[in-house]
Design an enzyme around this catalytic site. Sequence first.
Site, PDB file in Angstrom:
ATOM      1  N   ASP A  12       0.822  -1.210   0.000  1.00 45.16           N
ATOM      2  CA  ASP A  12       0.000   0.000   0.000  1.00 45.16           C
ATOM      3  C   ASP A  12       0.863   1.270   0.000  1.00 45.16           C
ATOM      4  O   ASP A  12       0.660   2.171   0.812  1.00 45.16           O
ATOM      5  CB  ASP A  12      -0.931   0.018   1.223  1.00 45.16           C
ATOM      6  CG  ASP A  12      -1.603  -1.317   1.469  1.00 45.16           C
ATOM      7  OD1 ASP A  12      -2.010  -1.951   0.477  1.00 45.16           O
ATOM      8  OD2 ASP A  12      -1.725  -1.720   2.635  1.00 45.16           O
TER       9      ASP A  12
ATOM     10  N   GLU B 162     -11.173  -0.736  -3.869  1.00 45.60           N
ATOM     11  CA  GLU B 162     -10.444  -0.112  -2.764  1.00 45.60           C
ATOM     12  C   GLU B 162      -9.209   0.601  -3.303  1.00 45.60           C
ATOM     13  O   GLU B 162      -8.944   0.624  -4.509  1.00 45.60           O
ATOM     14  CB  GLU B 162     -10.038  -1.168  -1.730  1.00 45.60           C
ATOM     15  CG  GLU B 162      -9.043  -2.196  -2.259  1.00 45.60           C
ATOM     16  CD  GLU B 162      -8.661  -3.257  -1.238  1.00 45.60           C
ATOM     17  OE1 GLU B 162      -9.383  -3.414  -0.228  1.00 45.60           O
ATOM     18  OE2 GLU B 162      -7.648  -3.942  -1.450  1.00 45.60           O
TER      19      GLU B 162
END
Length: 324
Positions: free
Chosen positions: A17, A200
């Site tokens: 991420d 997402e």
Amino acid sequence: MANTNQYINPLIIQRADPYIYKHTDGYYYFTASVPAYNLIEIRRAKTLAGLAHAAPRTIWRKHENGPMSQLIWAPEIHYIDGKWFIYFAAAETTALDENGMFQHRMFCIECDEENPMTSEDNWIERGQVKTNMDTFSLDATCFEANGKLYYVWAQKDKAIRGNSNLYIAEMENPWTLKTDPVMLSKPEFDWEIKGFWVNEGPAIIHRNGRYFLTYSASATDENYAMGMLTVKDDVDLLDASNWSKSKEPVFQSDLETHQYGPGHNSFTVAEDGETDIMVYHCRDYTEIKGDPLYDPNRHTKVQPFTWNDDGTPNFGKPVPYNYE
């Protein structure tokens, strides 16, 4: 234009991420999920390559208990009106809820020091960024457009099948929403619902009179892939009908070069100040033992990308590892 092979990949190992922000002070600031999911760290360097060897500085640690005590995910660092803000997701427990999902909510911390790599004491907690639904939510990002600050994130709507959809809202300040959320996308195409029904990890880039919103879909294994939403920059961004959604993924696994599950990307610019760079995480194998979430080998990668004649981004394929 920066050469595709000029960067060592993976740039930073075991950091999923990833988010890289190039500040006006000439430094690149990097933050990402750490494998233990227990703290937030920042590192900085004058070059992208320098981030690989820069010493990380812990600026926040999880609480012993309570809503910010477990599974600290996907921090992003932003600079807004002269202050630093980090958005992240956290949970009170590692247990799954009645729907088999984690129980994350979104939070914000702030620092008004010139250098964000400062003492933990200089970061203050602004608390939860609340929406109109008290459900699983994560992966917040923000961007400014036409003098307004917008917040984009992923959240579960109990009335919609799947783990998370993408939403946008205008912000009153960096930790408070001003408007009701507007849903921009939900998992619907075959490539968005492999393993899990997921949208997402939104990221925004503004070029050629449009905002491009990339996001990640499906399970976090080799099925993870990136999609994209597009909107003109002179229309109402809170009108979902103004956004168009690509029917096919814009970036996905490349079996030939053993690059699997690229996604949860962010954008920055190369050292030349012109070349656009995509930052993302990726694995080089598919045989994952146990839950892919707890496999630490999602590594941070960076690569330049180009633009098509119609003004849309062309991300190409994940570049192969070249660190040997």
